[in-house]
Design a protein around this motif. Structure first.
Motif, PDB file in Angstrom:
ATOM      1  N   GLN A   1      49.053  38.682  51.562  1.00 37.13           N
ATOM      2  CA  GLN A   1      47.898  39.380  52.094  1.00 37.13           C
ATOM      3  C   GLN A   1      46.749  39.296  51.105  1.00 37.13           C
ATOM      4  OE1 GLN A   1      48.687  43.413  53.179  1.00 37.13           O
ATOM      5  NE2 GLN A   1      46.544  43.870  53.641  1.00 37.13           N
ATOM      6  N   VAL A   2      45.581  38.895  51.605  1.00 32.88           N
ATOM      7  CA  VAL A   2      44.406  38.764  50.747  1.00 32.88           C
ATOM      8  C   VAL A   2      43.817  40.139  50.466  1.00 32.88           C
ATOM      9  CG1 VAL A   2      42.094  37.794  50.549  1.00 32.88           C
ATOM     10  CG2 VAL A   2      43.917  36.473  51.649  1.00 32.88           C
ATOM     11  N   ARG A   3      43.478  40.368  49.196  1.00 34.92           N
ATOM     12  CA  ARG A   3      42.874  41.636  48.812  1.00 34.92           C
ATOM     13  C   ARG A   3      41.787  41.366  47.787  1.00 34.92           C
ATOM     14  NH1 ARG A   3      45.106  46.464  45.383  1.00 34.92           N
ATOM     15  NH2 ARG A   3      43.907  48.210  46.205  1.00 34.92           N
ATOM     16  N   LEU A   4      40.639  42.031  47.984  1.00 34.70           N
ATOM     17  CA  LEU A   4      39.512  41.941  47.068  1.00 34.70           C
ATOM     18  C   LEU A   4      39.199  43.351  46.572  1.00 34.70           C
ATOM     19  CD1 LEU A   4      37.163  39.606  49.164  1.00 34.70           C
ATOM     20  CD2 LEU A   4      38.721  38.925  47.329  1.00 34.70           C
ATOM     21  N   VAL A   5      39.062  43.503  45.268  1.00 37.72           N
ATOM     22  CA  VAL A   5      38.785  44.822  44.692  1.00 37.72           C
ATOM     23  C   VAL A   5      37.580  44.719  43.773  1.00 37.72           C
ATOM     24  CG1 VAL A   5      39.661  46.725  43.314  1.00 37.72           C
ATOM     25  CG2 VAL A   5      41.216  45.476  44.829  1.00 37.72           C
ATOM     26  N   GLU A   6      36.492  45.427  44.155  1.00 37.67           N
ATOM     27  CA  GLU A   6      35.272  45.438  43.345  1.00 37.67           C
ATOM     28  C   GLU A   6      35.283  46.608  42.368  1.00 37.67           C
ATOM     29  OE1 GLU A   6      33.673  44.364  47.585  1.00 37.67           O
ATOM     30  OE2 GLU A   6      35.082  45.799  46.727  1.00 37.67           O
ATOM     31  N   SER A   7      34.541  46.439  41.273  1.00 37.62           N
ATOM     32  CA  SER A   7      34.346  47.524  40.309  1.00 37.62           C
ATOM     33  C   SER A   7      33.056  47.264  39.547  1.00 37.62           C
ATOM     34  CB  SER A   7      35.532  47.609  39.345  1.00 37.62           C
ATOM     35  OG  SER A   7      35.652  46.414  38.595  1.00 37.62           O
ATOM     36  N   GLY A   8      32.614  48.281  38.807  1.00 37.47           N
ATOM     37  CA  GLY A   8      31.474  48.106  37.930  1.00 37.47           C
ATOM     38  C   GLY A   8      30.178  48.747  38.392  1.00 37.47           C
TER      39      GLY A   8
ATOM     40  N   ALA B   1      39.881  27.620  44.617  1.00 40.95           N
ATOM     41  CA  ALA B   1      39.398  26.623  45.567  1.00 40.95           C
ATOM     42  C   ALA B   1      38.321  27.164  46.496  1.00 40.95           C
ATOM     43  CB  ALA B   1      40.567  26.105  46.394  1.00 40.95           C
ATOM     44  N   ASN B   2      38.060  28.436  46.449  1.00 37.89           N
ATOM     45  CA  ASN B   2      37.230  29.048  47.474  1.00 37.89           C
ATOM     46  C   ASN B   2      35.855  29.479  46.992  1.00 37.89           C
ATOM     47  OD1 ASN B   2      39.112  29.288  49.854  1.00 37.89           O
ATOM     48  ND2 ASN B   2      40.336  30.261  48.273  1.00 37.89           N
ATOM     49  N   VAL B   3      34.900  29.389  47.929  1.00 42.62           N
ATOM     50  CA  VAL B   3      33.566  29.929  47.694  1.00 42.62           C
ATOM     51  C   VAL B   3      33.666  31.448  47.713  1.00 42.62           C
ATOM     52  CG1 VAL B   3      31.214  30.120  48.567  1.00 42.62           C
ATOM     53  CG2 VAL B   3      32.461  27.940  48.743  1.00 42.62           C
TER      54      VAL B   3
ATOM     55  N   CYS C   1      32.148  42.010  47.706  1.00 42.08           N
ATOM     56  CA  CYS C   1      32.477  40.596  47.543  1.00 42.08           C
ATOM     57  C   CYS C   1      33.189  40.120  48.809  1.00 42.08           C
ATOM     58  CB  CYS C   1      33.296  40.317  46.299  1.00 42.08           C
ATOM     59  SG  CYS C   1      34.905  41.082  46.242  1.00 42.08           S
ATOM     60  N   HIS C   2      33.139  38.811  49.015  1.00 43.78           N
ATOM     61  CA  HIS C   2      33.576  38.211  50.284  1.00 43.78           C
ATOM     62  C   HIS C   2      34.189  36.848  50.016  1.00 43.78           C
ATOM     63  CE1 HIS C   2      32.683  35.354  53.579  1.00 43.78           C
ATOM     64  NE2 HIS C   2      33.039  36.351  54.368  1.00 43.78           N
ATOM     65  N   ILE C   3      35.212  36.541  50.827  1.00 35.35           N
ATOM     66  CA  ILE C   3      35.814  35.216  50.829  1.00 35.35           C
ATOM     67  C   ILE C   3      36.138  34.854  52.270  1.00 35.35           C
ATOM     68  CG2 ILE C   3      38.189  36.056  50.518  1.00 35.35           C
ATOM     69  CD1 ILE C   3      38.689  33.663  48.692  1.00 35.35           C
ATOM     70  N   ARG C   4      36.004  33.574  52.598  1.00 36.47           N
ATOM     71  CA  ARG C   4      36.316  33.096  53.954  1.00 36.47           C
ATOM     72  C   ARG C   4      37.367  32.001  53.843  1.00 36.47           C
ATOM     73  NH1 ARG C   4      31.265  31.634  57.107  1.00 36.47           N
ATOM     74  NH2 ARG C   4      31.272  33.891  57.447  1.00 36.47           N
TER      75      ARG C   4
ATOM     76  N   TYR D   1      37.253  38.044  54.589  1.00 45.61           N
ATOM     77  CA  TYR D   1      37.835  39.177  53.880  1.00 45.61           C
ATOM     78  C   TYR D   1      36.760  39.816  53.005  1.00 45.61           C
ATOM     79  CZ  TYR D   1      42.383  37.393  55.279  1.00 45.61           C
ATOM     80  OH  TYR D   1      43.459  36.966  56.014  1.00 45.61           O
ATOM     81  N   TRP D   2      36.788  41.149  52.969  1.00 45.64           N
ATOM     82  CA  TRP D   2      35.803  41.921  52.204  1.00 45.64           C
ATOM     83  C   TRP D   2      36.525  42.912  51.302  1.00 45.64           C
ATOM     84  CZ3 TRP D   2      30.648  40.860  53.063  1.00 45.64           C
ATOM     85  CH2 TRP D   2      30.333  40.157  54.223  1.00 45.64           C
ATOM     86  N   GLY D   3      35.887  43.211  50.193  1.00 46.30           N
ATOM     87  CA  GLY D   3      36.362  44.302  49.370  1.00 46.30           C
ATOM     88  C   GLY D   3      35.890  45.634  49.929  1.00 46.30           C
ATOM     89  N   GLN D   4      36.232  46.700  49.225  1.00 49.43           N
ATOM     90  CA  GLN D   4      35.888  48.048  49.688  1.00 49.43           C
ATOM     91  C   GLN D   4      34.457  48.418  49.331  1.00 49.43           C
ATOM     92  OE1 GLN D   4      37.365  47.448  46.849  1.00 49.43           O
ATOM     93  NE2 GLN D   4      36.450  48.852  45.365  1.00 49.43           N
ATOM     94  N   GLY D   5      33.852  47.658  48.447  1.00 49.95           N
ATOM     95  CA  GLY D   5      32.477  47.912  48.030  1.00 49.95           C
ATOM     96  C   GLY D   5      32.390  48.779  46.790  1.00 49.95           C
ATOM     97  N   THR D   6      31.298  48.607  46.055  1.00 49.74           N
ATOM     98  CA  THR D   6      31.016  49.439  44.882  1.00 49.74           C
ATOM     99  C   THR D   6      29.542  49.837  44.931  1.00 49.74           C
ATOM    100  OG1 THR D   6      31.212  49.603  42.470  1.00 49.74           O
ATOM    101  CG2 THR D   6      30.560  47.454  43.348  1.00 49.74           C
ATOM    102  N   GLN D   7      29.275  51.108  44.709  1.00 47.11           N
ATOM    103  CA  GLN D   7      27.911  51.631  44.850  1.00 47.11           C
ATOM    104  C   GLN D   7      27.093  51.344  43.598  1.00 47.11           C
ATOM    105  OE1 GLN D   7      26.345  53.535  47.492  1.00 47.11           O
ATOM    106  NE2 GLN D   7      24.544  53.126  46.221  1.00 47.11           N
ATOM    107  N   VAL D   8      25.906  50.808  43.812  1.00 41.96           N
ATOM    108  CA  VAL D   8      24.923  50.612  42.746  1.00 41.96           C
ATOM    109  C   VAL D   8      23.688  51.436  43.101  1.00 41.96           C
ATOM    110  CG1 VAL D   8      23.390  48.972  41.617  1.00 41.96           C
ATOM    111  CG2 VAL D   8      25.757  48.332  42.115  1.00 41.96           C
ATOM    112  N   THR D   9      23.310  52.322  42.209  1.00 41.25           N
ATOM    113  CA  THR D   9      22.133  53.160  42.411  1.00 41.25           C
ATOM    114  C   THR D   9      21.177  52.950  41.247  1.00 41.25           C
ATOM    115  OG1 THR D   9      23.449  54.820  43.590  1.00 41.25           O
ATOM    116  CG2 THR D   9      21.274  55.500  42.786  1.00 41.25           C
ATOM    117  N   VAL D  10      19.949  52.540  41.576  1.00 36.80           N
ATOM    118  CA  VAL D  10      18.922  52.309  40.566  1.00 36.80           C
ATOM    119  C   VAL D  10      17.857  53.390  40.738  1.00 36.80           C
ATOM    120  CG1 VAL D  10      17.328  50.669  39.536  1.00 36.80           C
ATOM    121  CG2 VAL D  10      19.398  49.854  40.704  1.00 36.80           C
ATOM    122  N   SER D  11      17.801  54.299  39.787  1.00 40.49           N
ATOM    123  CA  SER D  11      16.898  55.438  39.916  1.00 40.49           C
ATOM    124  C   SER D  11      16.621  56.034  38.545  1.00 40.49           C
ATOM    125  CB  SER D  11      17.528  56.500  40.828  1.00 40.49           C
ATOM    126  OG  SER D  11      16.723  57.660  40.872  1.00 40.49           O
ATOM    127  N   SER D  12      15.413  56.573  38.395  1.00 39.48           N
ATOM    128  CA  SER D  12      15.065  57.265  37.159  1.00 39.48           C
ATOM    129  C   SER D  12      15.319  58.758  37.297  1.00 39.48           C
ATOM    130  CB  SER D  12      13.609  56.997  36.804  1.00 39.48           C
ATOM    131  OG  SER D  12      12.769  57.351  37.880  1.00 39.48           O
TER     132      SER D  12
END
Length: 114
Positions: A1-8, A31-33, A95-98, A103-114
């Motif tokens: 089973q393909v799994r993608l895990v984002e962090s950071g 081998a994959n994009v 992140c994504h792979i085809r 397949y997609w990861g669960q996502g990671t939140q990026v917030t840019v704010s002062s």
């Protein structure tokens, strides 16, 4: 089973930097994009960057010159180095792979704010 895990992801001030990571399992990673996408509240998901198995890269105009995608095939990991961050970069990053299904990861939140 393909799994993608984002962090950071996290909160950063305008002009700051973050590095996102995405680790894949269950597939022949080298081998994959690999692609990064992002989705801001109320917006459609948009493509940010891609890297081929051979290391060729491409970027959306909105991040060109500020973001760098890279990969470490030994670690099954793709990175997104984000510099000179702007408030409009605020989004959940995926992140994504085809292969050929999407397949997609669960996502990671990026917030840019002062």
């Amino acid at each position: 089973q393909v799994r993608l895990v984002e962090s950071g992801g996290g909160l950063v001030q305008p002009g700051g930097s973050l590095r996102l990571s995405c680790t894949a399992s269950g597939t022949i990673f080298s081998a994959n994009v690999m692609r990064w996408y992002r989705q801001a509240p109320g917006n459609q998901r948009e493509w940010v960057a891609l890297i081929t198995g051979g290391g060729s890269t491409n970027y959306a105009d909105s991040v060109k010159g500020r973001f760098t995608i890279s990969r470490d095939n030994a670690k099954n990991t793709v990175y997104l180095q984000m510099n000179s961050l702007k408030p409009e970069d605020t989004a959940v990053y995926y992140c994504h792979i085809r292969i050929p299904a999407d397949y997609w990861g669960q996502g990671t939140q990026v917030t840019v704010s002062s």
